[in-house]
Each structure stands twice: as C-alpha cells, then as structure tokens.
Design an enzyme around this catalytic site. Sequence first.
Site, mmCIF file in Angstrom:
data_model
loop_
_atom_site.group_PDB
_atom_site.id
_atom_site.type_symbol
_atom_site.label_atom_id
_atom_site.label_comp_id
_atom_site.label_asym_id
_atom_site.label_seq_id
_atom_site.Cartn_x
_atom_site.Cartn_y
_atom_site.Cartn_z
ATOM 1 N N LEU A 1 0.854 -1.290 0.204
ATOM 2 C CA LEU A 1 0.007 -0.091 0.056
ATOM 3 C C LEU A 1 0.860 1.266 -0.185
ATOM 4 O O LEU A 1 2.138 1.283 0.119
ATOM 5 C CB LEU A 1 -1.020 -0.049 1.385
ATOM 6 C CG LEU A 1 -1.912 -1.410 1.119
ATOM 7 C CD1 LEU A 1 -2.421 -1.517 2.702
ATOM 8 C CD2 LEU A 1 -3.105 -0.892 0.135
ATOM 9 N N PRO A 2 0.271 2.446 -0.353
ATOM 10 C CA PRO A 2 1.106 3.552 -0.290
ATOM 11 C C PRO A 2 1.659 3.901 0.979
ATOM 12 O O PRO A 2 3.219 4.427 0.761
ATOM 13 C CB PRO A 2 0.012 4.719 -0.614
ATOM 14 C CG PRO A 2 -0.963 3.897 -1.496
ATOM 15 C CD PRO A 2 -1.073 2.785 -0.727
ATOM 16 N N LYS B 1 14.909 0.098 6.030
ATOM 17 C CA LYS B 1 14.686 0.758 4.575
ATOM 18 C C LYS B 1 14.975 2.131 4.665
ATOM 19 O O LYS B 1 15.415 2.767 3.429
ATOM 20 C CB LYS B 1 13.112 0.516 4.002
ATOM 21 C CG LYS B 1 12.545 0.981 3.144
ATOM 22 C CD LYS B 1 13.020 0.565 1.508
ATOM 23 C CE LYS B 1 12.194 1.524 0.567
ATOM 24 N NZ LYS B 1 12.793 0.930 -0.513
ATOM 25 N N THR C 1 6.370 0.687 2.064
ATOM 26 C CA THR C 1 7.258 1.587 2.742
ATOM 27 C C THR C 1 6.581 2.316 3.906
ATOM 28 O O THR C 1 5.832 3.264 3.263
ATOM 29 C CB THR C 1 8.437 2.318 1.913
ATOM 30 O OG1 THR C 1 8.797 1.324 1.061
ATOM 31 C CG2 THR C 1 9.341 3.127 2.651
ATOM 32 N N LYS D 1 9.278 11.005 -0.272
ATOM 33 C CA LYS D 1 8.822 10.090 0.833
ATOM 34 C C LYS D 1 9.593 9.607 2.069
ATOM 35 O O LYS D 1 9.321 9.615 3.286
ATOM 36 C CB LYS D 1 7.493 9.413 0.180
ATOM 37 C CG LYS D 1 6.813 8.418 1.432
ATOM 38 C CD LYS D 1 5.996 7.161 0.414
ATOM 39 C CE LYS D 1 6.032 5.994 1.657
ATOM 40 N NZ LYS D 1 5.354 4.723 1.063
HETATM 41 P P1 NAD Z 1 0.949 2.339 -6.047
HETATM 42 O O1 NAD Z 1 0.300 3.694 -5.679
HETATM 43 O O2 NAD Z 1 1.211 2.261 -7.613
HETATM 44 O O3 NAD Z 1 -0.019 1.197 -5.649
HETATM 45 C C1 NAD Z 1 -0.414 0.993 -4.271
HETATM 46 C C2 NAD Z 1 -1.974 0.363 -4.805
HETATM 47 O O4 NAD Z 1 -2.546 0.235 -3.450
HETATM 48 C C3 NAD Z 1 -3.043 1.236 -5.592
HETATM 49 O O5 NAD Z 1 -3.204 0.357 -6.669
HETATM 50 C C4 NAD Z 1 -3.763 1.524 -4.660
HETATM 51 O O6 NAD Z 1 -5.157 1.574 -5.374
HETATM 52 C C5 NAD Z 1 -4.071 0.631 -3.661
HETATM 53 N N1 NAD Z 1 -4.825 0.971 -2.678
HETATM 54 C C6 NAD Z 1 -4.619 2.204 -1.766
HETATM 55 N N2 NAD Z 1 -5.367 2.145 -0.624
HETATM 56 C C7 NAD Z 1 -5.915 0.801 -0.444
HETATM 57 C C8 NAD Z 1 -6.896 0.075 0.190
HETATM 58 N N3 NAD Z 1 -7.427 0.844 1.453
HETATM 59 N N4 NAD Z 1 -7.355 -1.122 0.063
HETATM 60 C C9 NAD Z 1 -6.898 -1.724 -1.241
HETATM 61 N N5 NAD Z 1 -5.902 -1.222 -2.169
HETATM 62 C C10 NAD Z 1 -5.682 -0.096 -1.738
HETATM 63 O O7 NAD Z 1 2.437 2.439 -5.206
HETATM 64 P P2 NAD Z 1 3.908 1.250 -5.266
HETATM 65 O O8 NAD Z 1 4.647 1.960 -6.424
HETATM 66 O O9 NAD Z 1 3.043 0.012 -5.709
HETATM 67 O O10 NAD Z 1 4.412 1.386 -4.043
HETATM 68 C C11 NAD Z 1 3.711 0.632 -3.041
HETATM 69 C C12 NAD Z 1 4.851 0.844 -1.786
HETATM 70 O O11 NAD Z 1 6.059 0.231 -2.114
HETATM 71 C C13 NAD Z 1 4.895 2.271 -1.420
HETATM 72 O O12 NAD Z 1 4.967 2.320 0.124
HETATM 73 C C14 NAD Z 1 6.260 2.619 -1.810
HETATM 74 O O13 NAD Z 1 6.922 3.468 -1.234
HETATM 75 C C15 NAD Z 1 6.891 1.174 -1.806
HETATM 76 N N6 NAD Z 1 8.172 1.154 -2.886
HETATM 77 C C16 NAD Z 1 7.661 1.473 -4.225
HETATM 78 C C17 NAD Z 1 8.802 1.287 -5.314
HETATM 79 C C18 NAD Z 1 8.731 1.827 -6.605
HETATM 80 O O14 NAD Z 1 9.661 1.935 -7.176
HETATM 81 N N7 NAD Z 1 7.406 1.967 -6.883
HETATM 82 C C19 NAD Z 1 10.131 0.731 -4.742
HETATM 83 C C20 NAD Z 1 10.212 0.150 -3.262
HETATM 84 C C21 NAD Z 1 9.219 0.597 -2.503
#
Ligand code: NAD
Length: 300
Positions: A65-66, A171, A96, A246
């Site tokens: 999740l975000p 992290k 994260t 973030k």
């Molecule tokens: P994203 O925004 O693409 O995905 C998050 C998903 O969660 C979305 O599809 C959203 O609709 C869903 N969501 C939100 N609230 C929800 C709820 N209550 N119930 C069900 N679904 C819900 O983000 P991401 O890029 O996939 O990143 C996710 C996590 O991983 C974050 O914490 C980010 O910091 C971490 N991260 C991302 C990367 C990267 O390169 N994108 C790398 C390392 C870590």
Amino acid sequence: MATIAFIGLGNMGAPMARNLVKAGHALRVVDVVAANAERLAAAGATMAPSAADAVRGAEAVITMLPAGSHVRDVYLGTGGVLAAAAPGTLLVDCSTIDVESARGVEAAAARSGHDFVDAPVSGGTGGAEAGTLTFMCGGSARAFARAQPLLERMGKTIVHAGGPGNGQAAKICNNMILGISMIAVGEAFNLAARLGLDAQKLFDISSKSSGQCWSLTSYCPVPGPVPGSPANRGYAPGFTGAMMLKDLKLAQEAAHAAGVATPLGAAAQALYALYAGSGHAQDDFSGIVRMLAGSKEAKG
Ligand code: NAD
C-alpha cells in the site's frame, strides 16, 4: 501451496502478486481501483469484493500500500484484516511506512494471535517483475521463518533485520544514504563539467576510487557512462522524486523521534522537496542533477 490474500495491486503489488500466482499459490486480490484487481484476475487470481472477504480463511495476507495511513486503515479499521483473519494467520506488509505504524500494527496483530512481518522492499518495479527484490524484514523469528518461503517467490535477498519495525528502519536508513549519495554524485558531475572534465573520465576514475557508490556505478545521473540508467531516457522513472521525498521524510521523522542528528538527511529532504515541487515529482529521482546544475529542463 497456500491461499493468500493480496491487498494493493499498484506498480509494485501487481507484479509481486503475479509471481505468487506463477508459483502456484491461490491468490485472492483486492484493490480500491477495481481495474487493478481485474488485471490480476486475468492472470489467474480471484477477485474478492472486500479485504475482509479476501482474508477470511486465507493462510497468509500480503499488503503493498502507499503509506502508513493506508496500512493502519487496512489492518486496524472496521472490516479490516485483523477483524476478519482467523487466529494464527501470517500477515506481511511490504509497503514502505513509518516505523511507529509498523510497530503499532504488529502489536495489535500479536494481541489478535497473528504473526506480523514488516517487509519493505528494494529493487523497484524491475525487481518486482523479475522476482529479484530485496526484502528487509522485521518481526519475531517465528514470523520471519513463516514469511521467508513466500518472500522467496518474489525476491532474491531476504534479510531478517530484527524485531518488529526493523525492516522499516533498515529501509529508511538505506534510502537516506541513497538520497544523499545521489545529490553528492550529481554535484560532482556538475562541478566536473564546469572544470572541463569529461563525464566519462570522471566515471572511469571515481568508479575505481574512493568516490565509488551505487548512485555512481549502477544509476549514474548523467547520460553515457551507465547505459541503463534513467539519465539515458530523459529521466523517466525508475524511482520517482516523489518516492524519494516520501522516504527522506520518513527518515527525518524517525530521526526527530529518536533525537538523532542527520543534517545531510535533512538537506537531502529539502532539496528533494524543491525538486518534486518544481514539476519533477514523477521524474526519476536522479534527475535532481539537472536542478542542481540550474538547467532549464529541471525548472518544470
Ligand atoms: P502504487 O500507488 O502504485 O500502489 C498502491 C496500490 O494500493 C494502488 O493500486 C492503490 O489503489 C491501492 N490501495 C490504496 N489504498 C487501498 C486500500 N485501502 N485497499 C486496497 N488497495 C488500496 O504504489 P507502489 O509504487 O506499488 O508502491 C507501494 C509501496 O511500495 C509504497 O509504500 C512505496 O513507497 C513502496 N516502494 C515502491 C517502489 C517503486 O519503485 N514503486 C520501490 C520500493 C518501495
């Protein structure tokens, strides 16, 4: 093979969930954006109408999740994971988030009889697709031992960093190094250019000298020396400026709470706030080199 509820199917969660389906697990998927869950259903998962429905009877729950507020809401809220999961369910949060939220959710999970692991990742969307992520895990030895076989289907390096919240601690410390080192490398290339030193020459020398670091040798912020780096494709991400901001904010919040001086971390946060706020939130974080050079492209 296990029945797994997977909640949060965005840029990272979708490819991670696909790798679990490929490994033969039965996945029940949920996302607030229905189209995201539909894409996973097309890849062999089952769409669940709500998090509670997905979790009921599942052996494990994985969330991606975000931010901390979403994680607290999904686990602790009305109709949330803790209320619906059968006692003894393995819960793994790969988002994260702040250390305090991770520790709070773990304590609530333990009170409900569940094993909880905070398991944030490094490796980006490429690593998620390829199943080569690094997982930094916090939780009890028993919870980690249960989570490890599932995480191995999505990653290559799985590290137990210690008790609850220590995965998140690892992290944010790692990404504070990354944010600071990217700025340092960017400043050096900008100075070299003004001094008439060719970027490739600086790269050849520093990659074999004491300036060597990942931001230089794997993710060089100027075009040329590392052909696969975002600098060679107009700073399309990769890892966005918004994501780096973030993580640096999380590091500063943790540093303030712990009373630790992290002046370069604070400076990196301020610079990434400028970068993201000037139209580059969705550009790769390495593009900050252009802002530091005062170039027109970096002014949004
Ligand atoms: P994203 O925004 O693409 O995905 C998050 C998903 O969660 C979305 O599809 C959203 O609709 C869903 N969501 C939100 N609230 C929800 C709820 N209550 N119930 C069900 N679904 C819900 O983000 P991401 O890029 O996939 O990143 C996710 C996590 O991983 C974050 O914490 C980010 O910091 C971490 N991260 C991302 C990367 C990267 O390169 N994108 C790398 C390392 C870590």
